[in-house]
Motif scaffolding. Structure first.
Motif, PDB file in Angstrom:
ATOM      1  N   GLU A  37       0.872  -0.749   0.285  1.00 10.60           N
ATOM      2  CA  GLU A  37       0.223  -0.194   0.044  1.00 10.60           C
ATOM      3  C   GLU A  37       1.005   1.294  -0.301  1.00 10.60           C
ATOM      4  N   GLN A  38       1.800   0.557   1.123  1.00  9.29           N
ATOM      5  CA  GLN A  38       2.836   2.390   0.875  1.00  9.29           C
ATOM      6  C   GLN A  38       3.596   2.569  -0.606  1.00  9.29           C
ATOM      7  N   LYS A  77       2.269   2.009  -2.964  1.00 10.91           N
ATOM      8  CA  LYS A  77       1.084   2.723  -4.546  1.00 10.91           C
ATOM      9  C   LYS A  77       1.524   3.963  -4.067  1.00 10.91           C
ATOM     10  N   LEU A  78       0.851   4.496  -2.508  1.00 15.77           N
ATOM     11  CA  LEU A  78       0.784   6.062  -2.499  1.00 15.77           C
ATOM     12  C   LEU A  78       2.595   6.457  -1.981  1.00 15.77           C
ATOM     13  N   ARG A  79       3.173   6.039  -2.449  1.00 11.73           N
ATOM     14  CA  ARG A  79       5.282   6.866  -2.417  1.00 11.73           C
ATOM     15  C   ARG A  79       4.982   7.916  -1.144  1.00 11.73           C
ATOM     16  N   LYS A  80       4.054   6.950  -0.043  1.00 13.44           N
ATOM     17  CA  LYS A  80       4.279   8.274   0.854  1.00 13.44           C
ATOM     18  C   LYS A  80       5.006   7.772   2.051  1.00 13.44           C
ATOM     19  N   ASN A  81       4.769   6.841   2.711  1.00 18.99           N
ATOM     20  CA  ASN A  81       6.268   6.448   3.948  1.00 18.99           C
ATOM     21  C   ASN A  81       6.260   4.951   3.447  1.00 18.99           C
ATOM     22  N   TRP A 105       8.607   1.881  -6.268  1.00 15.94           N
ATOM     23  CA  TRP A 105       9.650   3.083  -5.368  1.00 15.94           C
ATOM     24  C   TRP A 105      10.646   2.349  -4.792  1.00 15.94           C
TER      25      TRP A 105
END
Length: 188
Positions: free
Chosen positions: A43-44, A46-50, A84
């Motif tokens: 999930e992270q 895909k979001l490239r957030k964390n 990522w």
């Protein structure tokens, strides 16, 4: 620890090294939460957030790689979707460790848990990582995994040799070092 508690920790603010290692120590008591961590990693990515999830996952796998066995299909089937760089490095490292347990140490739990279809996916992913525009650590782990997978599929090592020789002169020092090691192993 519950899945909700774990999720809250992994999706919150960035964890420092000490917090990651503390969480890994806690997770050693809860092997069933490995799947939760793995899902968060994907999930992270895909979001490239964390990237707390992949850091925790990599360090947990260094200590308790066997915890991955019940989630092997989820792990392997998720690899092609990773994009990522912050996720690629730890996941390629875990893949290298898995292949080492299967091909070098010949541990029965890994031999029983990993299918030929999964190894085909691993092979495709590793070649994609090796020839793609990725950082050297991901490429180095992919090289080693491909070398190991060459025991299963005869065509891999000749193709790997071609790729390594073609990219050797333009590779970084780390790339050249790992490529040299793999090429030397193919000679013996």
């Amino acid at each position: 620890m519950t899945p909700a508690t774990l999720t809250k920790k992994l999706v919150g603010s960035r964890l420092n090294k000490h917090q990651i290692m503390q969480l890994v120590d806690d997770l050693k008591l809860y092997p069933e939460l490995t799947t939760v961590v793995l899902k968060i990693v994907f999930e992270q990515d895909k979001l490239r957030k964390n990237f707390n999830g992949c850091w925790v996952f990599d360090h947990l796998m260094r200590k308790k790689l066997d915890y991955l066995l019940p989630s092997m299909n989820l792990f392997v089937e998720g690899l092609p979707a990773i994009r990522w760089e912050s996720t690629l490095r730890p996941m390629s490292h875990v893949l290298e460790m898995v292949n080492e347990r299967y091909f070098v140490k010949k541990e029965s739990a890994y031999i029983e848990a990993i299918t030929i279809n999964q190894q085909e996916i691993m092979t495709q992913v590793c070649f994609d990582w090796l020839i793609g525009q990725h950082k050297v650590a991901t490429k180095a782990f992919a090289m080693t995994s491909l070398f190991y997978l060459g025991e299963r599929f005869d065509w891999i090592r000749p193709e790997l040799k071609i790729v390594l020789e073609q990219n050797y002169t333009s590779g970084s020092a780390g790339y050249k070092s790992r490529a040299r090691t793999i090429l030397d192993k193919m000679k013996s």
